[in-house]
Scaffold this motif. Structure first.
Motif, PDB file in Angstrom:
ATOM      1  N   THR A   1       0.810  -1.210   0.000  1.00 39.09           N
ATOM      2  CA  THR A   1       0.000   0.000   0.000  1.00 39.09           C
ATOM      3  C   THR A   1       0.846   1.265   0.000  1.00 39.09           C
ATOM      4  O   THR A   1       0.321   2.354   0.006  1.00 39.09           O
ATOM      5  N   LYS A   2       2.162   1.081  -0.002  1.00 36.46           N
ATOM      6  CA  LYS A   2       3.034   2.255  -0.032  1.00 36.46           C
ATOM      7  C   LYS A   2       3.112   2.776  -1.463  1.00 36.46           C
ATOM      8  O   LYS A   2       3.348   2.015  -2.394  1.00 36.46           O
ATOM      9  N   PRO A   3       2.911   4.064  -1.640  1.00 34.19           N
ATOM     10  CA  PRO A   3       2.986   4.610  -2.998  1.00 34.19           C
ATOM     11  C   PRO A   3       4.352   4.358  -3.620  1.00 34.19           C
ATOM     12  O   PRO A   3       5.372   4.425  -2.936  1.00 34.19           O
ATOM     13  N   ASN A   4       4.366   4.092  -4.896  1.00 34.65           N
ATOM     14  CA  ASN A   4       5.625   3.968  -5.617  1.00 34.65           C
ATOM     15  C   ASN A   4       6.354   5.306  -5.590  1.00 34.65           C
ATOM     16  O   ASN A   4       5.740   6.350  -5.469  1.00 34.65           O
ATOM     17  N   PRO A   5       7.673   5.257  -5.720  1.00 38.37           N
ATOM     18  CA  PRO A   5       8.426   6.504  -5.833  1.00 38.37           C
ATOM     19  C   PRO A   5       7.904   7.349  -6.989  1.00 38.37           C
ATOM     20  O   PRO A   5       7.881   8.579  -6.922  1.00 38.37           O
ATOM     21  N   SER A   6       7.462   6.676  -8.047  1.00 33.11           N
ATOM     22  CA  SER A   6       6.988   7.384  -9.231  1.00 33.11           C
ATOM     23  C   SER A   6       5.474   7.563  -9.243  1.00 33.11           C
ATOM     24  O   SER A   6       4.891   7.856 -10.268  1.00 33.11           O
ATOM     25  N   SER A   7       4.840   7.371  -8.084  1.00 28.90           N
ATOM     26  CA  SER A   7       3.379   7.460  -8.073  1.00 28.90           C
ATOM     27  C   SER A   7       2.913   8.889  -8.340  1.00 28.90           C
ATOM     28  O   SER A   7       3.573   9.848  -7.958  1.00 28.90           O
ATOM     29  N   PRO A   8       1.783   9.015  -9.002  1.00 25.41           N
ATOM     30  CA  PRO A   8       1.295  10.342  -9.379  1.00 25.41           C
ATOM     31  C   PRO A   8       0.869  11.148  -8.153  1.00 25.41           C
ATOM     32  O   PRO A   8       0.472  10.600  -7.141  1.00 25.41           O
ATOM     33  N   SER A   9       0.955  12.452  -8.263  1.00 28.80           N
ATOM     34  CA  SER A   9       0.507  13.307  -7.176  1.00 28.80           C
ATOM     35  C   SER A   9      -1.009  13.379  -7.164  1.00 28.80           C
ATOM     36  O   SER A   9      -1.669  13.098  -8.164  1.00 28.80           O
ATOM     37  N   ALA A  10      -1.530  13.762  -6.007  1.00 25.55           N
ATOM     38  CA  ALA A  10      -2.982  13.856  -5.875  1.00 25.55           C
ATOM     39  C   ALA A  10      -3.557  14.839  -6.891  1.00 25.55           C
ATOM     40  O   ALA A  10      -4.548  14.547  -7.567  1.00 25.55           O
ATOM     41  N   ASP A  11      -2.906  15.986  -7.015  1.00 26.20           N
ATOM     42  CA  ASP A  11      -3.431  17.008  -7.915  1.00 26.20           C
ATOM     43  C   ASP A  11      -3.489  16.527  -9.362  1.00 26.20           C
ATOM     44  O   ASP A  11      -4.359  16.941 -10.132  1.00 26.20           O
ATOM     45  N   ALA A  12      -2.566  15.662  -9.720  1.00 24.47           N
ATOM     46  CA  ALA A  12      -2.542  15.170 -11.096  1.00 24.47           C
ATOM     47  C   ALA A  12      -3.666  14.175 -11.370  1.00 24.47           C
ATOM     48  O   ALA A  12      -3.969  13.885 -12.529  1.00 24.47           O
ATOM     49  N   LEU A  13      -4.261  13.665 -10.311  1.00 22.32           N
ATOM     50  CA  LEU A  13      -5.331  12.682 -10.486  1.00 22.32           C
ATOM     51  C   LEU A  13      -6.721  13.309 -10.465  1.00 22.32           C
ATOM     52  O   LEU A  13      -7.611  12.901 -11.209  1.00 22.32           O
ATOM     53  N   HIS A  14      -6.915  14.292  -9.580  1.00 21.23           N
ATOM     54  CA  HIS A  14      -8.257  14.827  -9.356  1.00 21.23           C
ATOM     55  C   HIS A  14      -8.919  15.327 -10.636  1.00 21.23           C
ATOM     56  O   HIS A  14     -10.038  14.924 -10.970  1.00 21.23           O
ATOM     57  N   GLY A  15      -8.234  16.217 -11.340  1.00 19.45           N
ATOM     58  CA  GLY A  15      -8.820  16.842 -12.528  1.00 19.45           C
ATOM     59  C   GLY A  15      -9.267  15.832 -13.572  1.00 19.45           C
ATOM     60  O   GLY A  15     -10.445  15.811 -13.958  1.00 19.45           O
ATOM     61  N   PRO A  16      -8.346  14.994 -14.033  1.00 15.37           N
ATOM     62  CA  PRO A  16      -8.725  14.022 -15.075  1.00 15.37           C
ATOM     63  C   PRO A  16      -9.856  13.084 -14.645  1.00 15.37           C
ATOM     64  O   PRO A  16     -10.758  12.807 -15.444  1.00 15.37           O
ATOM     65  N   VAL A  17      -9.818  12.618 -13.411  1.00 11.27           N
ATOM     66  CA  VAL A  17     -10.834  11.669 -12.973  1.00 11.27           C
ATOM     67  C   VAL A  17     -12.196  12.352 -12.827  1.00 11.27           C
ATOM     68  O   VAL A  17     -13.226  11.818 -13.254  1.00 11.27           O
ATOM     69  N   ILE A  18     -12.196  13.544 -12.263  1.00 13.97           N
ATOM     70  CA  ILE A  18     -13.476  14.264 -12.099  1.00 13.97           C
ATOM     71  C   ILE A  18     -14.032  14.686 -13.455  1.00 13.97           C
ATOM     72  O   ILE A  18     -15.234  14.565 -13.709  1.00 13.97           O
ATOM     73  N   ASP A  19     -13.159  15.142 -14.343  1.00 11.01           N
ATOM     74  CA  ASP A  19     -13.626  15.495 -15.695  1.00 11.01           C
ATOM     75  C   ASP A  19     -14.203  14.281 -16.415  1.00 11.01           C
ATOM     76  O   ASP A  19     -15.242  14.370 -17.078  1.00 11.01           O
TER      77      ASP A  19
END
Length: 303
Positions: free
Chosen positions: A5-23
């Motif tokens: 459950t630990k994020p990968n070093p290269s895991s996306p930031s929260a801000d990078a996920l919110h917009g695309p998913v909500i759109d």
DNA sequence: AATGCGTGGTT
DNA sequence: TAACCAAGCAT
């Protein structure tokens, strides 16, 4: 070994996920009856009970019947619990019907007939756990809560942690991650909750995921890692044939379809092994799903 | 924390 | 076709 459950070093930031998913959600959300404004908090709550471990397609017709028959919590509270179990039909896990009825009674008694707005009050109702309390508070009242269901857990496991499946049981690390990913703004947070769940339900599915249609495929840690196969303990299978659950289901089906009390002889016909049959019936009585009457008669509970 | 609890569609 | 899967909860 990295905790799953630990994020990968290269895991996306929260801000990078919110917009695309909500759109994506704005464009692709299903038009489900409990998402319309007319459903209200009670409609949301009924839908959440029914959707616990049960697919949308099977919930839809029963949901419509329930809301037409019991448009407010007080309407259901006036009924016998047995009527709730009967109207539950073949949705499965009929204890949910009993608990939803109990929740309606508690709402009528303790909350003036209105579905409570506070997470803690929701959590105190029968049949409402961490997920459902957060879901009702978020979907019905627009509040900011981490709504961590099996869909969201899978989306986070893949997009952020980089593994195919989340752990069997929800971990503290998953809750922490869900809170960390929650948008600050209340309205955005509630949209995010619905959107990330819908993404898991429609695109980031357990089998045959559709990365080509995924709005965050470019950032998904699991896809970027080459979609490695799940390792670790297999998820617990759910055998059914020959279990007490199957016997209970058959017994309850007879009682649901009967108008009045049913003689034990009629129940005996559903299963030929007497020990298991008796155990299953006793279990239903102990759970309050069946009421024994004098003269070896049984019925759905009147109270 | 592991287990029991329904049902039916999909692969 | 048997196994898997589907917006969990309570104990």
């Amino acid at each position: 070994m990295t905790a799953p459950t630990k994020p990968n070093p290269s895991s996306p930031s929260a801000d990078a996920l919110h917009g695309p998913v909500i759109d994506w959600f704005e464009e692709n959300a299903r038009d489900l009856p409990w998402r319309r404004a007319a459903a209200g908090p009670w409609g949301v709550m009924v839908s959440e009970f029914m959707l616990q471990q049960t697919p949308v397609s099977r919930v839809l017709p029963v949901y419509e019947q329930w809301l037409a028959r019991w448009p407010r919590p007080a309407d259901l509270a006036k009924e016998s619990p047995g009527e709730a179990v009967r109207a539950w039909g073949r949705l499965g896990y009929p204890r949910r019907a009993l608990r939803l009825h109990g929740a309606a009674v508690a709402i009528a008694e303790r909350h003036g007939g209105d579905v409570p707005t506070e997470h803690a009050q929701l959590l105190a109702l029968p049949g409402i756990g961490e997920y459902t309390a957060a879901a009702v508070a978020s979907f019905a009242y627009g509040q900011r809560h981490a709504v961590l269901d099996t869909n969201v857990r899978r989306v986070f496991a893949r997009a952020v942690t980089g593994v195919q499946y989340p752990p069997n049981a929800t971990t503290a690390a998953e809750r922490k991650l869900a809170r960390a990913l929650l948008p600050e703004d209340e309205h955005t947070a509630s949209r995010w909750a619905a959107a990330s769940m819908e993404l898991g339900a429609l695109i980031c599915t357990a089998k045959n995921e559709s990365c080509v249609r995924c709005p965050i495929a470019a950032q998904c840690a699991w896809r970027l890692a080459g979609k490695p196969e799940h390792e670790g303990p297999p998820r617990r299978g759910q055998t059914y044939a020959g279990t007490d659950r199957q016997v209970r289901g058959r017994l309850l089906a007879v009682l649901r379809d009967a108008v009045g009390p049913v003689p034990q002889a009629a129940l005996d016909r559903v299963w030929n092994e007497p020990v298991q049959r008796a155990r299953a019936l006793d279990g239903l009585v102990a759970d309050g799903l069946v009421e024994p009457l004098p003269g070896r008669l049984y019925r759905l509970p009147l109270s």
